[in-house]
Design a protein around this motif. Structure first.
Motif, PDB file in Angstrom:
ATOM      1  N   GLY A 202      -4.836   5.452   8.118  1.00  0.00           N
ATOM      2  CA  GLY A 202      -5.443   4.123   8.162  1.00  0.00           C
ATOM      3  C   GLY A 202      -4.962   3.259   7.011  1.00  0.00           C
ATOM      4  N   PHE A 203      -4.883   3.844   5.839  1.00  0.00           N
ATOM      5  CA  PHE A 203      -4.472   3.106   4.649  1.00  0.00           C
ATOM      6  C   PHE A 203      -3.057   2.547   4.793  1.00  0.00           C
ATOM      7  CE2 PHE A 203      -2.894   3.124   0.187  1.00  0.00           C
ATOM      8  CZ  PHE A 203      -3.833   2.279  -0.367  1.00  0.00           C
TER       9      PHE A 203
ATOM     10  N   LEU B  20     -14.717  16.077  11.457  1.00  0.00           N
ATOM     11  CA  LEU B  20     -13.323  16.329  11.082  1.00  0.00           C
ATOM     12  C   LEU B  20     -13.272  17.362   9.957  1.00  0.00           C
ATOM     13  CD1 LEU B  20     -13.244  13.467  12.465  1.00  0.00           C
ATOM     14  CD2 LEU B  20     -11.248  12.999  11.052  1.00  0.00           C
TER      15      LEU B  20
ATOM     16  N   GLN C  92      -1.393  -8.087  -3.648  1.00  0.00           N
ATOM     17  CA  GLN C  92      -2.382  -7.012  -3.696  1.00  0.00           C
ATOM     18  C   GLN C  92      -1.632  -5.694  -3.597  1.00  0.00           C
ATOM     19  OE1 GLN C  92      -5.524  -7.344  -0.798  1.00  0.00           O
ATOM     20  NE2 GLN C  92      -6.097  -5.204  -1.096  1.00  0.00           N
TER      21      GLN C  92
ATOM     22  N   LYS D  98     -17.698  11.605   4.549  1.00  0.00           N
ATOM     23  CA  LYS D  98     -18.138  10.807   5.705  1.00  0.00           C
ATOM     24  C   LYS D  98     -17.404  11.264   6.972  1.00  0.00           C
ATOM     25  CE  LYS D  98     -19.974   8.176   8.448  1.00  0.00           C
ATOM     26  NZ  LYS D  98     -21.358   8.377   8.821  1.00  0.00           N
ATOM     27  N   LEU D  99     -16.100  11.395   6.868  1.00  0.00           N
ATOM     28  CA  LEU D  99     -15.347  11.798   8.059  1.00  0.00           C
ATOM     29  C   LEU D  99     -15.645  13.257   8.420  1.00  0.00           C
ATOM     30  CD1 LEU D  99     -11.916   9.952   7.780  1.00  0.00           C
ATOM     31  CD2 LEU D  99     -14.104   9.175   8.676  1.00  0.00           C
TER      32      LEU D  99
ATOM     33  N   GLN E 147     -15.505   9.355   0.997  1.00  0.00           N
ATOM     34  CA  GLN E 147     -14.729   9.029   2.209  1.00  0.00           C
ATOM     35  C   GLN E 147     -14.451  10.300   3.004  1.00  0.00           C
ATOM     36  OE1 GLN E 147     -11.375   7.056   0.263  1.00  0.00           O
ATOM     37  NE2 GLN E 147     -11.964   5.136   1.237  1.00  0.00           N
TER      38      GLN E 147
ATOM     39  N   ALA F 293      -4.792  -1.706  -7.605  1.00  0.00           N
ATOM     40  CA  ALA F 293      -5.755  -0.616  -7.717  1.00  0.00           C
ATOM     41  C   ALA F 293      -5.048   0.687  -7.377  1.00  0.00           C
ATOM     42  CB  ALA F 293      -6.930  -0.837  -6.780  1.00  0.00           C
TER      43      ALA F 293
ATOM     44  N   ARG G 122      -6.482  11.148   8.301  1.00  0.00           N
ATOM     45  CA  ARG G 122      -6.969   9.895   8.901  1.00  0.00           C
ATOM     46  C   ARG G 122      -7.054   8.779   7.869  1.00  0.00           C
ATOM     47  NH1 ARG G 122      -7.168   9.010  14.412  1.00  0.00           N
ATOM     48  NH2 ARG G 122      -7.577  10.986  15.435  1.00  0.00           N
TER      49      ARG G 122
ATOM     50  N   ALA H 199      -1.556   1.964   7.662  1.00  0.00           N
ATOM     51  CA  ALA H 199      -1.338   1.300   8.963  1.00  0.00           C
ATOM     52  C   ALA H 199      -0.939  -0.156   8.761  1.00  0.00           C
ATOM     53  CB  ALA H 199      -2.601   1.390   9.793  1.00  0.00           C
TER      54      ALA H 199
ATOM     55  N   ARG I   6       0.851  -1.195   0.000  1.00  0.00           N
ATOM     56  CA  ARG I   6       0.000   0.000   0.000  1.00  0.00           C
ATOM     57  C   ARG I   6       0.879   1.234   0.000  1.00  0.00           C
ATOM     58  NH1 ARG I   6      -4.635  -1.424   4.372  1.00  0.00           N
ATOM     59  NH2 ARG I   6      -5.744  -2.946   3.113  1.00  0.00           N
TER      60      ARG I   6
ATOM     61  N   ASP J  65      -2.169  -1.630  -3.698  1.00  0.00           N
ATOM     62  CA  ASP J  65      -3.113  -0.510  -3.694  1.00  0.00           C
ATOM     63  C   ASP J  65      -2.353   0.792  -3.513  1.00  0.00           C
ATOM     64  OD1 ASP J  65      -5.477  -2.060  -3.825  1.00  0.00           O
ATOM     65  OD2 ASP J  65      -5.296  -2.505  -1.689  1.00  0.00           O
TER      66      ASP J  65
END
Lengths: 245, 306
Positions: free
Chosen positions: B303-304, B291, B243, B285-286, B282, B274, B299, B306, B217, B245
């Protein structure tokens, strides 16, 4: 109280095409409102405009007498508006625990996170460490989305088709959670829905078509498919147990 | 003795806030400065080239080895060869990584060549973090090479992270997996400014029952550039899944070039990739959770990666 006056929204890049047309509406404190009507009638656009996701071309939105028309999403959230997306976005790498902790804000405790998840019928042991990205079903994501709104303790909670894309089992939990939120929180609830079970919870039903709120009345009136012309005009008849759209 | 800047670097790359428990070797500006071997883990200086030999005794359990490298000057080009022998039936965690603090303009470069022979039934977790900071005109370069041969029934976990501040990185990872050997590889890369990062991962599964799971990632910001190449070779009844991303932002660019190569009809190989920007929903939503847009973006990236 949420007061909407002469609210219009133009389609992006086509100012002559109006998605919402001169809407006037008042949502009283602590009441449960269902907004229904045919697909493409403007319901989601209306919900997004209330939350600040879509900008109106004219008109005003006032929360408890304060004009919030120019406030962005963050500012409206801080003023007490909550919003549940029709299709909740997924977050790769962000755990359910972290997402709910963000919703709960500073000082979120493990007990609080677990409690919120329990209110939407999900077992914390099974879900807290899972990724809020892939791997969760549509129904599970909807319940977690609902939980994020519960966690915010909003004064006005807006739900965009909470029944969309979920099974009957999840729908039962969502309906119970809506009912519980109505009873416990005192929040004003504005729920876009086609579902009889959810519409039945409402104090008042608003019918939206062609970008206008054209009718309003009680859930009983709507569900019976009858309403006196002197009260609010006729609602189209809904098939029991079926989607209205 | 290490100063505050050096401990801060060690904290970033190896979670070291004080002298660690267990075996360790700290290399600073091209020279080994502190070392400790333990009863089960021997660390010795190479005699033919710069670097160390690390031998983990057969059956060693629950021990760790810290081997961080720090550069705190410019004008340094440090190449080090570290060879590891991981004894059969052992369980060990190796925390490596390189941190560069550039006090002024100029270049600082570290090439770390790590070779691992992982014994039968051993379980090795290797954590490598790269980080740079300091003068903005400085060019910080890291070119890690990781070569692993995993014997039958062994497990190798790799966590390879580049957390910022490195102007140029070329990572080369080669893994050979024998019968029933298992690889779990997590790669995380964050670039910004005009940084460039490239990663080449080559995995050869040569034994029946071998498996490889790679999750890469990355986030590319500003005008940075990232390139990924994955070669997954199946020469037996094996399973491999890659995978990749990436989140691409601003004027950055990312390319991912997969190659899956089955040379045995029983090999099952999958590559998924991807690349895209942060979805507006996204962020919204936050933001609906209170936020700001910047906080939401941070964030999501946190998270991505992490």
């Amino acid at each position: 109280m949420l007061k909407i006056r002469d609210l219009s929204v133009s389609a992006e890049g086509a100012t002559n095409l109006k998605l919402l047309k001169d809407i006037d509406a008042t949502f009283a404190d602590g009441r449960f409102y269902a907004i229904t009507g045919p697909n493409g009638g403007g319901k989601t656009t209306f919900a997004k405009t209330l939350m600040g996701i879509v900008r109106p071309s004219s008109g005003t939105i006032a929360l408890n007498g304060r004009d919030i028309t120019d406030k962005n999403v963050t500012e409206r959230a801080m003023l007490g508006l909550g919003y549940a997306f029709q299709t909740p976005p997924r977050f790769k790498g962000l755990s359910v625990r972290k997402l709910l902790a963000l919703a709960l804000g500073d000082g979120a405790t493990e007990d609080a996170v677990r409690g919120i998840l329990a209110r939407v019928g999900l077992d914390a042991r099974e879900y807290l460490d899972r990724d809020a990205g892939g791997g969760l079903s549509g129904g599970e994501m909807k319940r977690i989305e609902f939980a994020t709104v519960l966690a915010r303790k909003p004064t006005v909670a807006i739900f965009d088709e909470p029944e969309a894309g979920i099974d009957l089992w999840s729908l039962g939990y969502i309906a119970e959670a809506l009912s519980g939120m109505r009873a416990d929180s005192g929040a004003t609830m504005i729920v876009i829905s086609h579902q009889e079970r959810i519409i039945g919870l409402a104090d008042e039903v608003l019918y939206m078509t062609d970008g206008r709120l054209s009718r309003r009345g009680t859930a009983a009136d709507f569900l019976a498919g009858i309403a006196g012309e002197e009260k609010c005009g006729p609602f189209p008849t809904a098939e029991r147990g079926a989607s209205y759209a | 003795m290490l100063d505050a800047t050096e401990w801060a670097l060690l904290s970033k790359i190896a979670d070291m806030h004080e002298t660690p428990q267990g075996a360790y070797n700290i290399r600073k500006n091209g020279v080994g400065v502190e070392r400790r071997s333990t009863e089960n883990i021997s660390i010795s200086t190479k005699t033919d080239k710069p670097g160390i030999d690390v031998v983990v005794a057969v059956g060693t359990k629950n021990e760790s080895i810290h081997i961080p490298v720090i550069l705190t000057s410019v004008g340094i080009s440090d190449t080090v060869y570290n060879d590891f022998t991981i004894g059969a039936d052992s369980e060990v965690v190796i925390i490596a990584g390189c941190g560069i603090h550039s006090p002024g303009p100029g270049s600082a470069r570290h090439d770390g060549i790590h070779s691992f022979a992982v014994g039968p039934r051993a379980h090795m977790k290797y954590i490598e973090r790269h980080y740079g900071e300091g003068n903005e005109a400085s060019i910080r370069t890291l070119n890690p090479v990781t070569i692993i041969e995993a014997a039958r029934d062994s497990t190798v976990e790799l966590e390879m992270t580049q957390i910022g501040g490195i102007e140029s990185a070329l990572r080369d990872t080669k893994v050979i997996l024998h019968e029933n050997a298992k690889l779990i590889l997590a790669e995380r890369v964050l670039t910004s400014g005009s940084q460039k990062a490239a990663s080449q991962i080559t995995i050869e599964m040569s034994g029946d029952g071998a498996s490889a799971q790679v999750v890469s990632r990355s986030v590319a910001r500003d005008s940075s550039r990232q390139e990924y190449r994955f070669d997954l070779l199946g020469k037996a009844a094996c399973r491999g899944h890659i995978q990749c991303d990436a989140i691409v932002m601003d004027g950055a660019s990312v390319s991912s070039m997969p190659m899956i190569d089955a040379r045995d009809s029983r090999a099952q190989l999958i590559h998924e990739a991807a690349i895209g920007r942060i979805e507006s929903e996204q962020l919204l939503k936050l933001e609906s959770l209170g936020l700001t847009e910047k906080q939401a973006e941070a964030r999501i990236i946190e998270g991505f990666l992490a």
